[in-house]
Design a protein around this motif. Sequence first.
Motif, PDB file in Angstrom:
ATOM      1  N   GLN A   4       0.837  -1.207   0.000  1.00  0.00           N
ATOM      2  CA  GLN A   4       0.000   0.000   0.000  1.00  0.00           C
ATOM      3  C   GLN A   4       0.867   1.251   0.000  1.00  0.00           C
ATOM      4  O   GLN A   4       0.605   2.215  -0.738  1.00  0.00           O
ATOM      5  CB  GLN A   4      -0.926  -0.014   1.207  1.00  0.00           C
ATOM      6  CG  GLN A   4      -1.887   1.172   1.259  1.00  0.00           C
ATOM      7  CD  GLN A   4      -2.740   1.149   2.516  1.00  0.00           C
ATOM      8  OE1 GLN A   4      -2.218   1.007   3.622  1.00  0.00           O
ATOM      9  NE2 GLN A   4      -4.049   1.279   2.360  1.00  0.00           N
ATOM     10  N   TRP A   8       0.966   4.338  -2.739  1.00  0.00           N
ATOM     11  CA  TRP A   8       0.815   5.735  -2.351  1.00  0.00           C
ATOM     12  C   TRP A   8       1.991   6.573  -2.854  1.00  0.00           C
ATOM     13  O   TRP A   8       1.804   7.691  -3.336  1.00  0.00           O
ATOM     14  CB  TRP A   8       0.723   5.848  -0.829  1.00  0.00           C
ATOM     15  CG  TRP A   8      -0.610   5.485  -0.253  1.00  0.00           C
ATOM     16  CD1 TRP A   8      -1.794   5.346  -0.926  1.00  0.00           C
ATOM     17  CD2 TRP A   8      -0.896   5.225   1.122  1.00  0.00           C
ATOM     18  NE1 TRP A   8      -2.791   5.005  -0.058  1.00  0.00           N
ATOM     19  CE2 TRP A   8      -2.279   4.926   1.209  1.00  0.00           C
ATOM     20  CE3 TRP A   8      -0.131   5.203   2.285  1.00  0.00           C
ATOM     21  CZ2 TRP A   8      -2.906   4.628   2.419  1.00  0.00           C
ATOM     22  CZ3 TRP A   8      -0.747   4.904   3.485  1.00  0.00           C
ATOM     23  CH2 TRP A   8      -2.113   4.621   3.558  1.00  0.00           C
ATOM     24  N   THR A  21      -3.810  12.411  -2.647  1.00  0.00           N
ATOM     25  CA  THR A  21      -3.848  11.012  -2.214  1.00  0.00           C
ATOM     26  C   THR A  21      -4.336  10.902  -0.778  1.00  0.00           C
ATOM     27  O   THR A  21      -5.201  10.075  -0.454  1.00  0.00           O
ATOM     28  CB  THR A  21      -2.458  10.379  -2.340  1.00  0.00           C
ATOM     29  OG1 THR A  21      -2.020  10.453  -3.702  1.00  0.00           O
ATOM     30  CG2 THR A  21      -2.464   8.928  -1.895  1.00  0.00           C
ATOM     31  N   ARG A  24      -8.147  11.626  -0.439  1.00  0.00           N
ATOM     32  CA  ARG A  24      -8.999  10.505  -0.849  1.00  0.00           C
ATOM     33  C   ARG A  24      -9.057   9.436   0.234  1.00  0.00           C
ATOM     34  O   ARG A  24     -10.123   8.860   0.508  1.00  0.00           O
ATOM     35  CB  ARG A  24      -8.490   9.907  -2.163  1.00  0.00           C
ATOM     36  CG  ARG A  24      -8.695  10.797  -3.378  1.00  0.00           C
ATOM     37  CD  ARG A  24      -8.571   9.991  -4.662  1.00  0.00           C
ATOM     38  NE  ARG A  24      -7.317   9.270  -4.743  1.00  0.00           N
ATOM     39  CZ  ARG A  24      -6.188   9.751  -5.256  1.00  0.00           C
ATOM     40  NH1 ARG A  24      -6.176  10.995  -5.727  1.00  0.00           N
ATOM     41  NH2 ARG A  24      -5.092   9.030  -5.306  1.00  0.00           N
ATOM     42  N   GLU A  25      -7.916   9.144   0.871  1.00  0.00           N
ATOM     43  CA  GLU A  25      -7.891   8.138   1.935  1.00  0.00           C
ATOM     44  C   GLU A  25      -8.696   8.596   3.142  1.00  0.00           C
ATOM     45  O   GLU A  25      -9.392   7.797   3.784  1.00  0.00           O
ATOM     46  CB  GLU A  25      -6.440   7.840   2.335  1.00  0.00           C
ATOM     47  CG  GLU A  25      -5.606   7.181   1.252  1.00  0.00           C
ATOM     48  CD  GLU A  25      -6.074   5.773   0.929  1.00  0.00           C
ATOM     49  OE1 GLU A  25      -6.596   5.089   1.836  1.00  0.00           O
ATOM     50  OE2 GLU A  25      -5.922   5.370  -0.241  1.00  0.00           O
ATOM     51  N   ARG A 248      -1.796   6.325   7.980  1.00  0.00           N
ATOM     52  CA  ARG A 248      -2.198   4.950   8.279  1.00  0.00           C
ATOM     53  C   ARG A 248      -2.551   4.807   9.761  1.00  0.00           C
ATOM     54  O   ARG A 248      -3.560   4.173  10.116  1.00  0.00           O
ATOM     55  CB  ARG A 248      -1.062   3.998   7.901  1.00  0.00           C
ATOM     56  CG  ARG A 248      -1.324   2.526   8.184  1.00  0.00           C
ATOM     57  CD  ARG A 248      -2.439   1.951   7.324  1.00  0.00           C
ATOM     58  NE  ARG A 248      -2.735   0.575   7.672  1.00  0.00           N
ATOM     59  CZ  ARG A 248      -2.241  -0.487   7.035  1.00  0.00           C
ATOM     60  NH1 ARG A 248      -1.430  -0.332   5.998  1.00  0.00           N
ATOM     61  NH2 ARG A 248      -2.571  -1.701   7.410  1.00  0.00           N
ATOM     62  N   THR A 251      -6.021   6.589  10.497  1.00  0.00           N
ATOM     63  CA  THR A 251      -7.195   5.850  10.014  1.00  0.00           C
ATOM     64  C   THR A 251      -7.342   4.506  10.723  1.00  0.00           C
ATOM     65  O   THR A 251      -8.461   4.066  10.997  1.00  0.00           O
ATOM     66  CB  THR A 251      -7.116   5.655   8.493  1.00  0.00           C
ATOM     67  OG1 THR A 251      -5.886   5.014   8.135  1.00  0.00           O
ATOM     68  CG2 THR A 251      -7.203   6.996   7.772  1.00  0.00           C
TER      69      THR A 251
END
Length: 435
Positions: A4, A8, A21, A24-25, A248, A251
Motif C-alpha cells: 500500500q 501511495w 492522495t 482521498r484516503e 495509516r 485511520t
Amino acid sequence: MISQLLRWMDASTCNVLAVDTIERELQAAGFTRLEQEDAWNIIPGSRHYIVQNGTAIFAFIAGEKLPAEAGYHIISAHSDSPCLKIKPAAEIYCEGGVLKLNVEKYGGGILYTWFDRPLSISGRVALRGDNPLKPRLQPIDLKRPIATIPHLAIHFNRAVNEGNPISVQRDMLPVAGIFTDEERAAYDRNGGFLRTILAQELSIDPSDILDYELCLYPLEKASLIGAHGELFQSGRIDDLSMAFAALRALTDSADQKTDATRIMAIFDNEETGSGTKQGAGSPILAQLMERVSTSMGGNGYEDYCRSIARSFMISADDAHAWHPNYDGKYDPTNHALMGHGPAIKINANCKYMSDADSAAVFRSICEKAGVPVQYFVNHSDVLGGSTLGNILTGQIPLRGVDMGAPIWAMHSALETASCADHEYIVRTFTTFYEL
C-alpha cells in the motif's frame, strides 16, 4: 502495508498529488472536509480535515473530552521533497529543433542523481474561472517519460569522477524533444509547448490556462530491493513515508475512542524553510487547534492555552541511516541503523525539538508498542539539518520530539528505507494516537 505504501508513493509524485492522495484516503475513512471560511461545529468523535493551499493537509478526530482537559496528540510531517521546478516561459529552442525546459532547483537535492533518467511532469494548473479571485486549480500528472537531463560524455570531462561542480542553469535543463519549425509554430500559436501538452492532457483549450506550478520527477516506480525484499526504494521517501505512516495510524485508530483530540498535520515547504502560509512557520496549526477548542465548547483563549499545556507532538521527518561505505561521517555511539526502529533525533544546538523529557515520552510509547528505538546525533564535526519540530515550537510552546525512519541517500532522486522500520513506526504512531 508495504505494498500500500508503494502505491501511495507512486501516486504522490509532488506535494499537490500527495495531498490529493491523503484526502482521498481520509474521505474513504469517514473524514469530512471543513472550509476555513465557514463556521465549524465540532462534536466528540467527529472526523474532519482542512486543506491549505492545496499542498498541506490537516486531519483530526475530536476527543471525548475538551482539549483543555485532555490536550492534542499531534503527528506532523511534510508533503514536499527536493526537485526541479519548471519556470514560467520555460521553452528554450536550440540548434536542430532541440527543446530544453528552463528549471530551478527546489530544496537541497543531490543534483547529479537526476541525470540520464526518464522524467515526467506533475503539479497543478490554474485555469480561468468565473471569479478572477478564484481560478480553478487542477492537479495534473503526465505519467510518461516526457524529458531527460543528458549528462556530458566523459570524453569531454575526463575528471568528472574526481568532482563535478554543477550549475543548475547550465547543466540541469531537461530536454523535452526535437521538433520541426512547423511543430514549434503550432505550439507557439497555443501559448507554447507546455501549455499545449497540459491542455491536451486535461482536454481543455490552452487559452484557459492562466498559470502552472510544475515539477519534474523520476518515473521509476517504488520497489522492494534487497535479498529478502527488506528495503524499499522510491523518490520522495523523505518525507512522504512519514506522512503516510501518520495517515495509516490515524485511520487505523479512528474507531478507538480517546479523550485527547488526534491531529495529523502535513505541512508544505519544509525543504525551503517552512516560511509560507502552508508551512510550519505559519500560524495554521495554532489556528486549527484554537478553533477546534472553541468549537467544542472551550472558554476561548484561556482553554486553548490549557490545551497546549496538555498536548504532545511527534515531529516525523526521516533520519540519516548509518552508511556502510562512510562510517566516518557518523557519530560513533549515536548512529541509526536501517531496520532497527525509529530514531530519536537529538541536537545540542536546538536544531531539533527533542529533549530528555520528550525523548523519554517517545521511548515509552515505543516500549508500549513493542518497537525498538534508537538515537541519531550528528558527528560533532558534521553539520546537520533541521526540521518541523523547532519551527513549530516557535509558534506553539508544545512538548514534542523529533524522530524519523533511518534512510539512505536522503535528497537523492531515489532514496532507500527499511520495510521493518516503516511497520515499526506505524505501530508506534497508532499506539500514540490511541493513548
